[in-house]
Design a protein around this motif. Structure first.
Motif, short mmCIF file in Angstrom:
data_model
loop_
_atom_site.label_atom_id
_atom_site.label_comp_id
_atom_site.label_asym_id
_atom_site.label_seq_id
_atom_site.Cartn_x
_atom_site.Cartn_y
_atom_site.Cartn_z
N LEU A 1 1.87 10.26 28.51
CA LEU A 1 0.86 9.45 28.88
C LEU A 1 -0.45 9.96 27.86
O LEU A 1 -0.71 11.32 28.04
N GLY A 2 -0.97 9.01 27.41
CA GLY A 2 -2.03 9.63 26.37
C GLY A 2 -3.41 9.20 26.71
O GLY A 2 -3.70 7.91 26.52
N ILE A 3 -4.01 9.75 27.34
CA ILE A 3 -5.66 9.34 27.90
C ILE A 3 -6.41 10.14 27.03
O ILE A 3 -7.31 9.75 26.47
N ASP B 1 5.72 20.80 25.01
CA ASP B 1 5.26 20.57 23.55
C ASP B 1 3.67 19.82 23.95
O ASP B 1 3.83 18.29 24.18
N THR B 2 2.77 20.50 24.23
CA THR B 2 1.40 19.95 24.05
C THR B 2 0.92 19.45 22.59
O THR B 2 0.80 20.49 21.78
N ALA B 3 0.42 18.31 22.42
CA ALA B 3 0.17 18.22 21.10
C ALA B 3 -1.02 17.21 20.98
O ALA B 3 -1.35 16.30 21.96
N ARG C 1 -2.72 28.84 35.43
CA ARG C 1 -4.01 28.69 35.07
C ARG C 1 -4.64 27.30 34.81
O ARG C 1 -5.69 27.00 34.72
N LEU C 2 -3.21 26.45 34.54
CA LEU C 2 -3.65 24.99 33.88
C LEU C 2 -3.92 24.24 35.21
O LEU C 2 -4.82 23.29 34.98
N GLY C 3 -3.57 24.40 36.35
CA GLY C 3 -3.93 23.79 37.60
C GLY C 3 -5.15 23.26 37.66
O GLY C 3 -5.55 22.07 38.02
N PRO C 4 -6.16 24.03 37.62
CA PRO C 4 -7.65 23.82 38.06
C PRO C 4 -8.17 23.03 36.90
O PRO C 4 -9.40 22.82 36.94
N ILE C 5 -7.81 22.91 35.67
CA ILE C 5 -8.05 22.03 34.51
C ILE C 5 -7.44 20.61 34.51
O ILE C 5 -7.92 19.81 34.38
N GLY C 6 -6.09 20.57 34.44
CA GLY C 6 -5.22 19.40 34.01
C GLY C 6 -5.19 18.28 35.30
O GLY C 6 -5.51 18.63 36.41
N GLY C 7 -5.11 17.24 34.84
CA GLY C 7 -5.00 16.37 35.74
C GLY C 7 -6.52 15.91 36.74
O GLY C 7 -6.39 15.27 37.78
N GLY C 8 -7.55 16.35 36.09
CA GLY C 8 -8.91 16.30 36.78
C GLY C 8 -9.12 17.53 37.08
O GLY C 8 -8.27 18.16 37.80
N SER C 9 -10.18 18.25 36.63
CA SER C 9 -10.42 19.58 36.90
C SER C 9 -11.07 19.66 38.34
O SER C 9 -11.55 18.98 38.94
C1 FAD Z 1 -1.63 21.84 28.85
C2 FAD Z 1 -2.24 20.67 29.16
C3 FAD Z 1 -1.43 19.32 29.31
C4 FAD Z 1 -2.19 18.12 29.26
N1 FAD Z 1 -1.54 17.15 29.40
C5 FAD Z 1 -2.24 15.83 29.37
C6 FAD Z 1 -1.58 14.45 29.40
O1 FAD Z 1 -0.27 14.51 29.14
N2 FAD Z 1 -1.96 13.49 29.01
C7 FAD Z 1 -3.45 13.61 29.01
O2 FAD Z 1 -4.04 12.28 28.68
N3 FAD Z 1 -4.27 14.60 29.28
C8 FAD Z 1 -3.51 15.90 29.20
N4 FAD Z 1 -4.35 17.11 29.30
C9 FAD Z 1 -5.72 16.90 29.31
C10 FAD Z 1 -6.57 17.22 30.71
O3 FAD Z 1 -6.31 16.32 31.58
C11 FAD Z 1 -8.05 17.46 30.18
O4 FAD Z 1 -7.98 18.89 29.52
C12 FAD Z 1 -8.80 17.77 31.48
O5 FAD Z 1 -9.02 16.52 32.00
C13 FAD Z 1 -10.22 18.13 30.99
O6 FAD Z 1 -10.86 17.54 30.06
P1 FAD Z 1 -11.27 18.39 28.87
O7 FAD Z 1 -10.20 19.47 28.52
O8 FAD Z 1 -11.85 17.31 27.78
O9 FAD Z 1 -12.54 19.10 29.42
P2 FAD Z 1 -14.14 18.70 29.52
O10 FAD Z 1 -14.13 17.20 30.11
O11 FAD Z 1 -14.76 18.78 28.28
O12 FAD Z 1 -14.70 19.70 30.56
C14 FAD Z 1 -15.13 20.81 30.12
C15 FAD Z 1 -15.60 21.69 31.31
O13 FAD Z 1 -16.78 21.02 31.79
C16 FAD Z 1 -16.53 20.79 33.21
N5 FAD Z 1 -17.19 19.32 33.64
C17 FAD Z 1 -16.71 18.23 33.08
N6 FAD Z 1 -17.67 17.32 33.56
C18 FAD Z 1 -18.28 17.65 34.63
C19 FAD Z 1 -19.35 17.16 35.47
N7 FAD Z 1 -19.64 16.02 35.47
N8 FAD Z 1 -19.78 18.31 36.28
C20 FAD Z 1 -19.35 19.61 36.25
N9 FAD Z 1 -18.28 19.91 35.32
C21 FAD Z 1 -17.92 19.38 34.65
C22 FAD Z 1 -15.07 20.45 33.45
O14 FAD Z 1 -14.35 20.69 34.89
C23 FAD Z 1 -14.37 21.78 32.53
O15 FAD Z 1 -14.74 22.78 33.29
C24 FAD Z 1 -3.66 18.08 29.21
C25 FAD Z 1 -4.45 19.57 29.20
C26 FAD Z 1 -3.75 20.84 29.07
C27 FAD Z 1 -4.45 21.89 28.95
#
Ligand code: FAD
Length: 387
Positions: free
Chosen positions: A127-129, A210-212, A365-373
């Motif tokens: 899934l590419g978002i 493979d994260t790419a 550590r990925l959990g609090p970041i991925g799928g919506g932080s």
């Molecule tokens: C290992 C891995 C696998 C992944 N797999 C996929 C995948 O298969 N498909 C896909 O589409 N994506 C994937 N992702 C992307 C993941 O969903 C994003 O990394 C995540 O949504 C955060 O986006 P960002 O990294 O651009 O951080 P940013 O959006 O730049 O955020 C940076 C920081 O600022 C905070 N922040 C942002 N906005 C606000 C706000 N309004 N208020 C307060 N704080 C805020 C965030 O919480 C974060 O802490 C993956 C990421 C990783 C690391």
């Protein structure tokens, strides 16, 4: 700790036993090698398919098992027993985020061309978002699809995409109109073909996956690969998120359970100052607190799952489950690592007496970041709670 809790039935528990057996026999023994190689073999997909594990929730008419989200939930938890978050993530991306939109929003032709071979493990999906300039702020994405005769031409870049190197098809969010914000986003199923290139990223955990970054350069995508409504992609993103976040919560509950069990066992076996670690009150109390955390996470997650399966729209409960479990999982891993002492800091293979707890901690550590932080979960809750 009993795990045969509602909403799971006896049938789900039988699935749990067979999935666990398969994972412990066929996948877990290879976890260390796959982590070292920074790759798990594509052959894992057809192996899972042969067990029916790639199509648990999909109808039998598409080659699935005709089960429901509860069957899938069992697998989400059990995948923690692979002992490689990266392998679980690659499998999870295929079954929990790449194929569900095709099942829910796809045409019959798309289901035949992508869902059926994906359930057989012959095609792997991603899934590419996320993009370099658009992560949490999904509406800012800039990959463009220009209308041409018979389809679209796609240009742009996605990043952090799980299965991004191996995927045969990428369910890709693109801008199909110049309108800003949430409008004008559509989904295209993009085959890996001329103009699609990817480069693998190195990361803290999830080493076997493979994260790419994926680049699209003048990629022609035929009309019939539009997934869902034109300019209606934001709805698809939102629909997908609920299950993705529940799946992540379930995965965390599974990982926490395994880490707690192994750490408790370690504390019973390891002696210091003339008795087992668990004989020291500070350690015993810590393990009691951790068991309470596992139980709390399980209850909150199962409540959200029950509501989801009952057809409610449990945005609040799913968001809370995602927020609670991901941070709790990482904190529990850190505490488990501490209880292991120096052994906890060692890689699993270099110290046979240990559970690879250092890997579990990195993977968590990925959990609090991925799928919506975590921050985005709090923003959603702020809205839902009328703040
Ligand atoms: C290992 C891995 C696998 C992944 N797999 C996929 C995948 O298969 N498909 C896909 O589409 N994506 C994937 N992702 C992307 C993941 O969903 C994003 O990394 C995540 O949504 C955060 O986006 P960002 O990294 O651009 O951080 P940013 O959006 O730049 O955020 C940076 C920081 O600022 C905070 N922040 C942002 N906005 C606000 C706000 N309004 N208020 C307060 N704080 C805020 C965030 O919480 C974060 O802490 C993956 C990421 C990783 C690391």
């Amino acid at each position: 700790m009993s795990i045969s809790t509602p909403p799971f039935s006896e049938e789900h528990e039988q699935l749990r036993q067979s999935a666990r057996g398969f994972i412990e026999r066929e996948l877990a023994p290879h976890a260390q090698q796959w982590e070292d190689e920074r790759w798990f073999p594509d052959a894992v997909f057809p192996k899972l398919a042969a067990q029916g594990l790639l199509g648990l929730k999909y109808p039998e008419s598409y080659g699935g098992q005709g089960g429901d989200y509860l069957h899938e939930a069992v697998l989400c938890e059990e995948m923690a027993r692979i002992g490689s978050g990266g392998t679980a993530a690659g499998i999870g991306a295929h079954i929990n985020i790449a194929t569900p939109p095709i099942w829910k929003f796809g045409t019959e032709d798309q289901k035949q061309r992508y869902l059926v071979p994906a359930i057989r493990g012959e095609l792997i999906g991603a899934l590419g978002i996320t993009e370099p300039g658009a992560g949490s702020d999904v509406a800012a994405l800039s990959t463009r699809a220009e209308r041409v005769d018979g389809g679209w031409v796609v240009n742009g870049e996605k990043t952090y995409i799980t299965n991004g190197e191996r995927a045969h098809f990428i369910v890709t969010a693109v801008k199909t109109s110049a309108e800003g914000g949430h409008h004008g986003i559509s989904f295209l199923i993009v085959d890996r073909c001329d103009g699609v290139s990817s480069s693998k990223l190195d990361k803290l955990g999830w080493h076997a996956s493979d994260t790419a970054t994926i680049s699209f350069q003048d990629v022609f995508v035929a009309e019939e690969n539009l997934l869902g409504e034109l300019d209606g992609g934001f709805k698809l993103i939102m629909a997908n998120f609920q299950w993705e976040r529940l799946a992540m919560a379930l995965g965390a509950v599974g990982a926490m359970t395994v880490a707690w069990e192994r750490t408790a066992e370690f504390a019973r076996q390891r002696n210091a100052f003339g008795r087992p670690l668990s004989g020291h009150q500070a350690i015993r109390h810590k393990l009691a607190d951790l068991a309470t955390s596992v139980y709390t996470c399980r209850c909150v997650t199962y409540d959200a799952l029950r509501r989801f399966v009952a057809g409610e729209d449990p945005l609040r409960e799913v968001t809370m489950a995602k927020l609670l479990t991901q941070r709790a999982c990482f904190e529990l891993m850190d505490d488990c690592l501490q209880i292991h002492g120096g052994a906890g800091y060692m890689r699993g293979d270099s110290s046979p007496q240990t559970h690879p707890i250092e890997r579990a901690a990195r993977d968590a550590r990925l959990g609090p970041i991925g799928g919506g932080s975590d921050e985005i979960m709090r923003e959603i809750l702020g809205r839902v709670l009328g703040l």
